[in-house]
Design a protein around this motif. Structure first.
Motif, PDB file in Angstrom:
ATOM      1  N   PRO A   1       0.826  -1.204   0.000  1.00 34.47           N
ATOM      2  CA  PRO A   1       0.000   0.000   0.000  1.00 34.47           C
ATOM      3  C   PRO A   1       0.866   1.263   0.000  1.00 34.47           C
ATOM      4  O   PRO A   1       1.998   1.254   0.479  1.00 34.47           O
ATOM      5  CB  PRO A   1      -0.810  -0.097   1.285  1.00 34.47           C
ATOM      6  CG  PRO A   1      -0.432  -1.358   1.943  1.00 34.47           C
ATOM      7  CD  PRO A   1       0.663  -2.002   1.172  1.00 34.47           C
ATOM      8  N   ARG A   2       0.331   2.320  -0.542  1.00 30.71           N
ATOM      9  CA  ARG A   2       1.038   3.598  -0.544  1.00 30.71           C
ATOM     10  C   ARG A   2       1.178   4.108   0.895  1.00 30.71           C
ATOM     11  O   ARG A   2       0.421   3.726   1.777  1.00 30.71           O
ATOM     12  CB  ARG A   2       0.258   4.616  -1.370  1.00 30.71           C
ATOM     13  CG  ARG A   2      -0.117   4.114  -2.752  1.00 30.71           C
ATOM     14  CD  ARG A   2       0.789   4.721  -3.769  1.00 30.71           C
ATOM     15  NE  ARG A   2       0.252   4.590  -5.105  1.00 30.71           N
ATOM     16  CZ  ARG A   2       0.650   3.673  -5.956  1.00 30.71           C
ATOM     17  NH1 ARG A   2       1.548   2.798  -5.605  1.00 30.71           N
ATOM     18  NH2 ARG A   2       0.148   3.616  -7.173  1.00 30.71           N
ATOM     19  N   GLU A   3       2.114   5.003   1.109  1.00 32.52           N
ATOM     20  CA  GLU A   3       2.357   5.487   2.467  1.00 32.52           C
ATOM     21  C   GLU A   3       1.186   6.296   3.011  1.00 32.52           C
ATOM     22  O   GLU A   3       1.010   6.411   4.216  1.00 32.52           O
ATOM     23  CB  GLU A   3       3.655   6.310   2.536  1.00 32.52           C
ATOM     24  CG  GLU A   3       3.635   7.599   1.745  1.00 32.52           C
ATOM     25  CD  GLU A   3       4.033   7.433   0.283  1.00 32.52           C
ATOM     26  OE1 GLU A   3       3.962   8.435  -0.446  1.00 32.52           O
ATOM     27  OE2 GLU A   3       4.386   6.325  -0.119  1.00 32.52           O
ATOM     28  N   TRP A   4       0.351   6.861   2.137  1.00 33.05           N
ATOM     29  CA  TRP A   4      -0.782   7.659   2.586  1.00 33.05           C
ATOM     30  C   TRP A   4      -2.029   6.808   2.816  1.00 33.05           C
ATOM     31  O   TRP A   4      -3.026   7.313   3.329  1.00 33.05           O
ATOM     32  CB  TRP A   4      -1.093   8.768   1.592  1.00 33.05           C
ATOM     33  CG  TRP A   4      -1.099   8.348   0.161  1.00 33.05           C
ATOM     34  CD1 TRP A   4      -0.063   8.437  -0.718  1.00 33.05           C
ATOM     35  CD2 TRP A   4      -2.173   7.758  -0.563  1.00 33.05           C
ATOM     36  NE1 TRP A   4      -0.430   7.933  -1.939  1.00 33.05           N
ATOM     37  CE2 TRP A   4      -1.729   7.512  -1.879  1.00 33.05           C
ATOM     38  CE3 TRP A   4      -3.484   7.414  -0.243  1.00 33.05           C
ATOM     39  CZ2 TRP A   4      -2.514   6.942  -2.860  1.00 33.05           C
ATOM     40  CZ3 TRP A   4      -4.269   6.841  -1.219  1.00 33.05           C
ATOM     41  CH2 TRP A   4      -3.797   6.614  -2.505  1.00 33.05           C
ATOM     42  N   GLU A   5      -2.008   5.529   2.472  1.00 36.51           N
ATOM     43  CA  GLU A   5      -3.168   4.671   2.665  1.00 36.51           C
ATOM     44  C   GLU A   5      -3.251   4.181   4.107  1.00 36.51           C
ATOM     45  O   GLU A   5      -2.252   3.788   4.686  1.00 36.51           O
ATOM     46  CB  GLU A   5      -3.108   3.446   1.755  1.00 36.51           C
ATOM     47  CG  GLU A   5      -3.350   3.755   0.305  1.00 36.51           C
ATOM     48  CD  GLU A   5      -3.360   2.497  -0.533  1.00 36.51           C
ATOM     49  OE1 GLU A   5      -4.403   1.839  -0.575  1.00 36.51           O
ATOM     50  OE2 GLU A   5      -2.321   2.185  -1.121  1.00 36.51           O
ATOM     51  N   LYS A   6      -4.451   4.205   4.656  1.00 34.85           N
ATOM     52  CA  LYS A   6      -4.672   3.680   5.991  1.00 34.85           C
ATOM     53  C   LYS A   6      -4.795   2.160   5.918  1.00 34.85           C
ATOM     54  O   LYS A   6      -5.117   1.618   4.869  1.00 34.85           O
ATOM     55  CB  LYS A   6      -5.963   4.265   6.577  1.00 34.85           C
ATOM     56  CG  LYS A   6      -5.886   5.738   6.863  1.00 34.85           C
ATOM     57  CD  LYS A   6      -7.169   6.211   7.487  1.00 34.85           C
ATOM     58  CE  LYS A   6      -7.104   7.677   7.835  1.00 34.85           C
ATOM     59  NZ  LYS A   6      -8.328   8.144   8.474  1.00 34.85           N
TER      60      LYS A   6
END
Length: 132
Positions: A88-93
């Motif tokens: 997952p991207r770093e901004w995804e929870k």
């Protein structure tokens, strides 16, 4: 005996006997997610795409599928997350299943379900009452 009856008569508490037989006969195990759900791929569907399905661990709830597997299930990508090293991207929870209807559901401030009573109205607003 209880498990056998659950498999015969219920679809929401795991795979049924029909799904188990179809999976045994046609399914190729593709992978498993962090929640224990197992993903399979089988013969071509009537649309010409390979049939894909999931056997849920526990209660069958579609929102329990993480984003990477959701994209694979809906043919947005042909590479499953286990082969793609999906991260997952770093901004995804972190993924959480939909908790609506459960004790952990979101209840905003002022909701009757949150505190049991509604806060008093302030300011220039007067509640309407019949006969005024």
């Amino acid at each position: 005996m209880k498990q056998l009856l659950l498999q015969i008569f219920t679809w929401w508490s795991g795979q049924t006997v029909g799904t188990r037989f179809f999976t045994w006969r046609h399914g190729k195990r593709v992978g498993e997610d962090e929640f224990g759900n197992v993903y399979y791929e089988g013969p071509l569907s009537s649309y010409g795409l390979p049939r894909r399905w999931v056997v849920y661990k526990g209660y069958a709830e579609a929102s329990a599928i993480p984003p990477g597997w959701h994209g694979w299930m809906h043919h947005r990508t042909n590479t499953p997350p286990t082969q793609d090293n999906y991260k997952p991207r770093e901004w995804e929870k972190p993924h959480h299943a939909n908790l609506t209807g459960s004790a952990q559901a979101y209840r905003p401030q002022g909701s009757l379900a949150a505190t049991g009573e509604r806060p008093r109205v302030t300011g220039d607003y007067d509640a309407w009452t019949p006969g005024n």
